[in-house]
Design a protein around this motif. Structure first.
Motif, PDB file in Angstrom:
ATOM      1  N   UNK A  39     -26.534 -23.773  -7.743  1.00 57.80           N
ATOM      2  CA  UNK A  39     -26.931 -23.813  -6.337  1.00 57.80           C
ATOM      3  C   UNK A  39     -26.365 -25.027  -5.604  1.00 57.80           C
ATOM      4  N   UNK A  40     -26.044 -26.076  -6.341  1.00 62.66           N
ATOM      5  CA  UNK A  40     -25.417 -27.254  -5.750  1.00 62.66           C
ATOM      6  C   UNK A  40     -23.897 -27.091  -5.651  1.00 62.66           C
ATOM      7  N   UNK A  41     -23.371 -26.018  -6.248  1.00 60.94           N
ATOM      8  CA  UNK A  41     -21.930 -25.810  -6.252  1.00 60.94           C
ATOM      9  C   UNK A  41     -21.201 -26.648  -7.290  1.00 60.94           C
ATOM     10  N   UNK A  42     -21.926 -27.065  -8.336  1.00 58.15           N
ATOM     11  CA  UNK A  42     -21.346 -27.944  -9.349  1.00 58.15           C
ATOM     12  C   UNK A  42     -20.867 -27.231 -10.609  1.00 58.15           C
ATOM     13  N   UNK A  43     -20.821 -25.926 -10.584  1.00 52.26           N
ATOM     14  CA  UNK A  43     -20.332 -25.180 -11.739  1.00 52.26           C
ATOM     15  C   UNK A  43     -19.686 -23.892 -11.260  1.00 52.26           C
ATOM     16  N   UNK A  44     -18.762 -23.381 -12.050  1.00 47.22           N
ATOM     17  CA  UNK A  44     -18.079 -22.146 -11.652  1.00 47.22           C
ATOM     18  C   UNK A  44     -18.777 -20.905 -12.192  1.00 47.22           C
ATOM     19  N   UNK A  45     -19.504 -21.048 -13.273  1.00 44.36           N
ATOM     20  CA  UNK A  45     -20.172 -19.904 -13.871  1.00 44.36           C
ATOM     21  C   UNK A  45     -21.485 -19.562 -13.179  1.00 44.36           C
ATOM     22  N   UNK A  46     -21.949 -18.356 -13.415  1.00 48.11           N
ATOM     23  CA  UNK A  46     -23.266 -17.880 -12.973  1.00 48.11           C
ATOM     24  C   UNK A  46     -23.446 -17.815 -11.457  1.00 48.11           C
ATOM     25  N   UNK A  47     -22.380 -17.948 -10.689  1.00 48.49           N
ATOM     26  CA  UNK A  47     -22.496 -17.991  -9.228  1.00 48.49           C
ATOM     27  C   UNK A  47     -23.190 -16.773  -8.633  1.00 48.49           C
ATOM     28  N   UNK A  48     -22.973 -15.610  -9.215  1.00 50.60           N
ATOM     29  CA  UNK A  48     -23.574 -14.396  -8.656  1.00 50.60           C
ATOM     30  C   UNK A  48     -24.681 -13.838  -9.544  1.00 50.60           C
ATOM     31  N   UNK A  49     -25.278 -14.688 -10.357  1.00 47.82           N
ATOM     32  CA  UNK A  49     -26.336 -14.225 -11.261  1.00 47.82           C
ATOM     33  C   UNK A  49     -27.543 -13.747 -10.456  1.00 47.82           C
ATOM     34  N   UNK A  50     -28.046 -12.547 -10.747  1.00 52.61           N
ATOM     35  CA  UNK A  50     -29.163 -11.989  -9.965  1.00 52.61           C
ATOM     36  C   UNK A  50     -30.437 -12.821 -10.004  1.00 52.61           C
ATOM     37  N   UNK A  51     -30.675 -13.577 -11.062  1.00 54.70           N
ATOM     38  CA  UNK A  51     -31.878 -14.401 -11.140  1.00 54.70           C
ATOM     39  C   UNK A  51     -31.905 -15.478 -10.045  1.00 54.70           C
ATOM     40  N   UNK A  52     -30.746 -15.783  -9.471  1.00 59.81           N
ATOM     41  CA  UNK A  52     -30.681 -16.826  -8.443  1.00 59.81           C
ATOM     42  C   UNK A  52     -30.949 -16.300  -7.039  1.00 59.81           C
ATOM     43  N   UNK A  53     -31.012 -14.993  -6.876  1.00 60.37           N
ATOM     44  CA  UNK A  53     -31.182 -14.410  -5.537  1.00 60.37           C
ATOM     45  C   UNK A  53     -32.421 -14.919  -4.822  1.00 60.37           C
ATOM     46  N   UNK A  54     -33.538 -15.014  -5.528  1.00 58.54           N
ATOM     47  CA  UNK A  54     -34.774 -15.442  -4.861  1.00 58.54           C
ATOM     48  C   UNK A  54     -34.728 -16.902  -4.444  1.00 58.54           C
ATOM     49  N   UNK A  55     -33.924 -17.713  -5.112  1.00 54.32           N
ATOM     50  CA  UNK A  55     -33.763 -19.103  -4.697  1.00 54.32           C
ATOM     51  C   UNK A  55     -32.785 -19.191  -3.524  1.00 54.32           C
ATOM     52  N   UNK A  56     -31.714 -18.424  -3.613  1.00 55.06           N
ATOM     53  CA  UNK A  56     -30.734 -18.420  -2.522  1.00 55.06           C
ATOM     54  C   UNK A  56     -31.325 -17.920  -1.209  1.00 55.06           C
ATOM     55  N   UNK A  57     -32.348 -17.106  -1.289  1.00 55.14           N
ATOM     56  CA  UNK A  57     -32.978 -16.555  -0.088  1.00 55.14           C
ATOM     57  C   UNK A  57     -33.815 -17.605   0.652  1.00 55.14           C
ATOM     58  N   UNK A  58     -34.041 -18.746   0.049  1.00 55.88           N
ATOM     59  CA  UNK A  58     -34.820 -19.818   0.682  1.00 55.88           C
ATOM     60  C   UNK A  58     -33.915 -20.619   1.614  1.00 55.88           C
ATOM     61  N   UNK A  59     -34.536 -21.269   2.572  1.00 53.33           N
ATOM     62  CA  UNK A  59     -33.786 -22.095   3.520  1.00 53.33           C
ATOM     63  C   UNK A  59     -33.053 -23.220   2.796  1.00 53.33           C
ATOM     64  N   UNK A  60     -33.684 -23.801   1.777  1.00 56.64           N
ATOM     65  CA  UNK A  60     -33.064 -24.857   0.986  1.00 56.64           C
ATOM     66  C   UNK A  60     -33.168 -24.465  -0.488  1.00 56.64           C
ATOM     67  N   UNK A  61     -32.162 -23.745  -0.996  1.00 60.58           N
ATOM     68  CA  UNK A  61     -32.223 -23.268  -2.387  1.00 60.58           C
ATOM     69  C   UNK A  61     -32.359 -24.382  -3.419  1.00 60.58           C
ATOM     70  N   UNK A  62     -31.723 -25.531  -3.183  1.00 64.49           N
ATOM     71  CA  UNK A  62     -31.804 -26.631  -4.153  1.00 64.49           C
ATOM     72  C   UNK A  62     -33.221 -27.199  -4.195  1.00 64.49           C
ATOM     73  N   UNK A  63     -33.881 -27.292  -3.053  1.00 60.93           N
ATOM     74  CA  UNK A  63     -35.270 -27.749  -3.031  1.00 60.93           C
ATOM     75  C   UNK A  63     -36.170 -26.747  -3.738  1.00 60.93           C
ATOM     76  N   UNK A  64     -35.891 -25.461  -3.565  1.00 58.51           N
ATOM     77  CA  UNK A  64     -36.701 -24.428  -4.222  1.00 58.51           C
ATOM     78  C   UNK A  64     -36.577 -24.516  -5.736  1.00 58.51           C
TER      79      UNK A  64
END
Length: 151
Positions: free
Chosen positions: A35-60
């Motif tokens: 979520x910080x953009x510090x890795x190339x892997x797992x960028x589109x992993x479905x488990x991250x969708x609920x965090x990405x949907x937040x206004x601040x995914x890194x805070x979530x």
């Protein structure tokens, strides 16, 4: 080579066995890096969708990590809290009752194979609590819990 599947449990971390708690910490730190953009892997992993949907995914995900770290501290483990990028409170994220039920059965299956005593203790739990970041709402298994992502 074994395929690694990211699992960010909606369940309270108190239910995890030692291996599961350590794995959750590592996987949530990986999610934070993604979520910080510090890795190339797992960028589109479905488990991250609920965090990405937040206004601040890194805070979530930071709020998620805080609860995992707190559970580890309760057990006497020394997880490094300084690895959490943003350790502040966050509004609850909705998770469906169907998702919690799915994960509960999934966890019980894992525990039956590797932590028999913990499984025996937990199998009578009727209504498991969710992770403190989440709030249970009505609904089936979440859309992001894709069959290809199921362990």
């Amino acid at each position: 080579m074994e395929r690694i599947i990211l699992r960010l449990w909606s369940l309270h971390p108190r239910y995890l066995d030692p291996q599961g708690l350590v794995a959750l910490w590592r996987e949530a730190l990986l999610a934070q890096a993604v979520l910080q953009g510090n890795t190339r892997g797992y960028k589109s992993h479905p488990q991250l969708e609920r965090f990405r949907a937040r206004r601040n995914p890194v805070a979530a995900v930071g709020a998620y990590l805080v609860a995992v770290c707190d559970e580890a501290r309760e057990r006497g483990y020394a997880f490094d809290r300084t690895k959490i990028a943003m350790a502040k409170s966050h509004k609850p994220i909705p998770v469906t009752a169907g998702q919690v039920a799915y994960e509960w059965q999934h966890l019980l299956g894992k525990l039956a194979g590797r932590s028999v005593e913990i499984h025996r203790r937990l199998r009578t739990v009727q209504t498991p609590q969710c992770h403190p970041l989440f709030e249970i709402t009505a609904g089936d298994v979440e859309a992001w819990e894709r069959p290809s992502a199921r362990e």
